[in-house]
Enzyme design. Structure first.
Site, PDB file in Angstrom:
ATOM      1  N   TYR A  31       0.834  -1.201   0.000  1.00 46.79           N
ATOM      2  CA  TYR A  31       0.000   0.000   0.000  1.00 46.79           C
ATOM      3  C   TYR A  31       0.866   1.247   0.000  1.00 46.79           C
ATOM      4  O   TYR A  31       1.954   1.265   0.594  1.00 46.79           O
ATOM      5  CB  TYR A  31      -0.870   0.051   1.266  1.00 46.79           C
ATOM      6  CG  TYR A  31      -2.031  -0.904   1.287  1.00 46.79           C
ATOM      7  CD1 TYR A  31      -3.267  -0.524   0.773  1.00 46.79           C
ATOM      8  CD2 TYR A  31      -1.913  -2.166   1.859  1.00 46.79           C
ATOM      9  CE1 TYR A  31      -4.355  -1.379   0.820  1.00 46.79           C
ATOM     10  CE2 TYR A  31      -2.998  -3.029   1.913  1.00 46.79           C
ATOM     11  CZ  TYR A  31      -4.215  -2.627   1.392  1.00 46.79           C
ATOM     12  OH  TYR A  31      -5.278  -3.474   1.441  1.00 46.79           O
ATOM     13  N   TYR A  87      -0.448  -9.803   0.687  1.00 46.33           N
ATOM     14  CA  TYR A  87       0.606  -9.185   1.497  1.00 46.33           C
ATOM     15  C   TYR A  87       0.597  -9.763   2.906  1.00 46.33           C
ATOM     16  O   TYR A  87      -0.431 -10.203   3.414  1.00 46.33           O
ATOM     17  CB  TYR A  87       0.472  -7.663   1.520  1.00 46.33           C
ATOM     18  CG  TYR A  87      -0.826  -7.139   2.086  1.00 46.33           C
ATOM     19  CD1 TYR A  87      -1.005  -6.979   3.456  1.00 46.33           C
ATOM     20  CD2 TYR A  87      -1.864  -6.787   1.234  1.00 46.33           C
ATOM     21  CE1 TYR A  87      -2.194  -6.493   3.972  1.00 46.33           C
ATOM     22  CE2 TYR A  87      -3.054  -6.307   1.737  1.00 46.33           C
ATOM     23  CZ  TYR A  87      -3.221  -6.160   3.108  1.00 46.33           C
ATOM     24  OH  TYR A  87      -4.391  -5.694   3.599  1.00 46.33           O
ATOM     25  N   ARG A 108      -2.754 -11.727   3.741  1.00 46.49           N
ATOM     26  CA  ARG A 108      -4.136 -11.445   3.304  1.00 46.49           C
ATOM     27  C   ARG A 108      -4.348 -11.968   1.890  1.00 46.49           C
ATOM     28  O   ARG A 108      -3.509 -11.731   1.001  1.00 46.49           O
ATOM     29  CB  ARG A 108      -4.409  -9.923   3.271  1.00 46.49           C
ATOM     30  CG  ARG A 108      -4.498  -9.180   4.580  1.00 46.49           C
ATOM     31  CD  ARG A 108      -5.593  -9.611   5.539  1.00 46.49           C
ATOM     32  NE  ARG A 108      -6.871 -10.056   5.014  1.00 46.49           N
ATOM     33  CZ  ARG A 108      -7.864  -9.259   4.629  1.00 46.49           C
ATOM     34  NH1 ARG A 108      -7.729  -7.951   4.679  1.00 46.49           N
ATOM     35  NH2 ARG A 108      -9.000  -9.756   4.179  1.00 46.49           N
ATOM     36  N   HIS A 129      -7.264  -8.539  -2.308  1.00 45.60           N
ATOM     37  CA  HIS A 129      -8.595  -7.950  -2.136  1.00 45.60           C
ATOM     38  C   HIS A 129      -8.571  -6.469  -2.483  1.00 45.60           C
ATOM     39  O   HIS A 129      -7.538  -5.817  -2.440  1.00 45.60           O
ATOM     40  CB  HIS A 129      -9.083  -8.129  -0.697  1.00 45.60           C
ATOM     41  CG  HIS A 129      -8.231  -7.423   0.305  1.00 45.60           C
ATOM     42  ND1 HIS A 129      -7.078  -7.985   0.813  1.00 45.60           N
ATOM     43  CD2 HIS A 129      -8.319  -6.189   0.869  1.00 45.60           C
ATOM     44  CE1 HIS A 129      -6.507  -7.132   1.651  1.00 45.60           C
ATOM     45  NE2 HIS A 129      -7.236  -6.025   1.705  1.00 45.60           N
ATOM     46  N   HIS A 154     -10.646  -3.001  -1.263  1.00 47.03           N
ATOM     47  CA  HIS A 154     -11.604  -2.427  -0.308  1.00 47.03           C
ATOM     48  C   HIS A 154     -12.626  -1.582  -1.073  1.00 47.03           C
ATOM     49  O   HIS A 154     -12.254  -0.833  -1.978  1.00 47.03           O
ATOM     50  CB  HIS A 154     -10.889  -1.508   0.684  1.00 47.03           C
ATOM     51  CG  HIS A 154      -9.939  -2.210   1.600  1.00 47.03           C
ATOM     52  ND1 HIS A 154     -10.306  -2.636   2.857  1.00 47.03           N
ATOM     53  CD2 HIS A 154      -8.647  -2.561   1.451  1.00 47.03           C
ATOM     54  CE1 HIS A 154      -9.261  -3.216   3.435  1.00 47.03           C
ATOM     55  NE2 HIS A 154      -8.242  -3.192   2.612  1.00 47.03           N
TER      56      HIS A 154
END
Lengths: 233, 196
Positions: free
Chosen positions: A103, A142, A152, A155, A157
């Site tokens: 991110y 990640y 995770r 995905h 959000h």
């Protein structure tokens, strides 16, 4: 108001305390939520000025000078309520990791490359029938510190408003057949298997753009409203 | 007829900031700020501020708060509110992320009175949703104002146990249009959250 949102619909959501998801342990209320009747405050919802959504905000691959690295994808779907009504003019916001699973955030320091051509944020407004569409890059998995070897599943959000303050939804769209599903406490915080499946997008070959991008479909279903007044509790 | 089940909620995660509350810190434009104010808004301007704490009393730096409220005349900027048109310049929505010490603040106006489903007046209030890492679904609560006599007869405060009502009432600072309300996600002084 003549419409009431049944609280039964909320059973699809995770419980606030899901001990396998360690961050929930000190952040979930201990005391029971207090039931109350919906008033105009709950039954109305934010109205947007369209000036906050700009042309191109739904294409995360064209926000910088160059093209981001990764697998270009189209993500589209239908925002509707559980009674099947499309939800028009609803703001849909997304944020996600880049193709390496990192991110753009000061607290994400895991050793994967940042992509100077990818911020990973976008927004759009659903059309008159409730459909929305984004172009982006498939996010990577990640690691996170929840448990040994915790990763995770990939995905995106999503934040959606809908008709009222009580139809507000933040969720995550997952990708089909991810091997990390059985190990992810956030995905598995949703107790019902069928409800969990509703967070997984479907591969959409029909709307894949030849020689340009794969496509995934993700329909978002918000709470429905009964057409007749009824007791909320 | 129910055609399909609803999409379950998932946490906003710790990294929502660049997507939802960039505030100039990331290469992405802001859709919302922590202010509902527009130059020609009418009503009493107020600032609401506080901190957010977890069950250990530790400040929560990665919570996002959203408020929704009526204008000074008690009307919502939503076509579903069929009463008189609201103040055209006031939308009533704002969004704020907490800082590293758990602080939040909103610049807004004091809302007017909104009727409950029986037509009884509710005391001025703002509805608040709390999103954050560790919160699989957002929590709903309300902000009331300490200097409102109507709190005593408010139908929603009435369903809250008397010893917990203070968790919903922002305290006015002496001589300033500033109200303070801390949110506690868990523990003895836990904020009241509603099942809506």
């Amino acid at each position: 108001m003549t419409f009431i949102y049944p609280t039964d619909s909320n059973k699809a959501h995770p419980l606030p305390l899901s001990p396998e998801y360690k961050s929930s342990i000190k952040r979930a209320p201990n005391k029971p939520l207090i039931p109350m009747r919906h008033t105009l405050s709950e039954l109305t919802g934010p109205v947007y000025g369209h000036e906050t959504v700009r042309d191109g905000d739904n294409d995360l691959t064209t926000q910088h000078k160059g093209e981001p690295i990764g697998e270009r994808i189209i993500v589209h779907g239908h925002v509707r309520d559980e009674d099947g009504r499309g939800v028009p003019n609803s703001l849909v916001e997304i944020w996600q990791a880049n193709s390496c699973g990192r991110y753009v955030h000061v607290r994400d320091q895991h050793p994967a490359p940042l992509d100077p051509n990818f911020t990973g944020a976008g927004r759009t407004v659903s059309d008159a029938a409730g459909y929305y569409r984004f172009v982006t890059i498939k996010p990577g998995a990640y690691p996170w510190g929840n448990h040994h070897n915790a990763w995770r599943p990939a995905h995106i959000h999503l934040s959606v408003f809908g008709y009222s303050f009580v139809t507000r939804l933040v969720t995550q769209m997952y990708f089909p057949n991810d091997p990390l599903f059985p190990f992810d406490p956030i995905f598995n915080s949703v107790p019902d298997e069928k409800a969990r499946a509703r967070m997984v997008s479907s591969f959409d070959l029909e709307n894949t753009k030849p020689e340009w991008a794969l496509c995934y479909r993700f329909d978002i279903v918000l709470r429905g409203k009964n057409a007749t007044p009824m007791e909320n509790h | 007829m129910k055609s399909s089940g609803i999409t379950p909620s998932q946490t906003v995660g710790p990294f929502f900031k660049y997507g939802l509350t960039p505030n100039g810190e990331y290469a992405w434009n802001d859709a919302f700020t922590n202010s509902t104010l527009t130059p020609d808004v009418t009503g009493d301007r107020v600032r609401i501020e506080g901190r957010v704490f977890d069950g250990d009393g530790v400040a929560v730096p990665d919570v996002m708060l959203e408020i929704w409220q009526a204008d000074a005349q008690g009307r919502f900027a939503d076509p579903q509110d069929k009463r008189a048109l609201p103040n055209a310049s006031f939308r009533g929505f704002a969004r704020c992320g907490t800082d590293k010490d758990g602080h939040y603040s909103f610049e807004t106006i004091k809302p007017g009175t909104v009727p409950d489903p029986d037509g009884k007046p509710q005391a001025p209030h703002i509805v608040l949703a709390v999103f954050g890492r560790g919160m699989l679904r957002h929590l709903y609560t309300r902000i009331y104002f300490s200097d409102e006599a109507g709190n005593a007869a408010d139908p929603v405060l009435a369903v809250v146990p008397a010893d917990r009502r203070a968790t919903l009432i922002a305290t006015r600072e002496a001589g300033k249009p500033v109200y303070r309300l801390d949110l506690r996600l868990q523990g003895d002084e836990e904020t009241v959250f509603f099942d809506v």
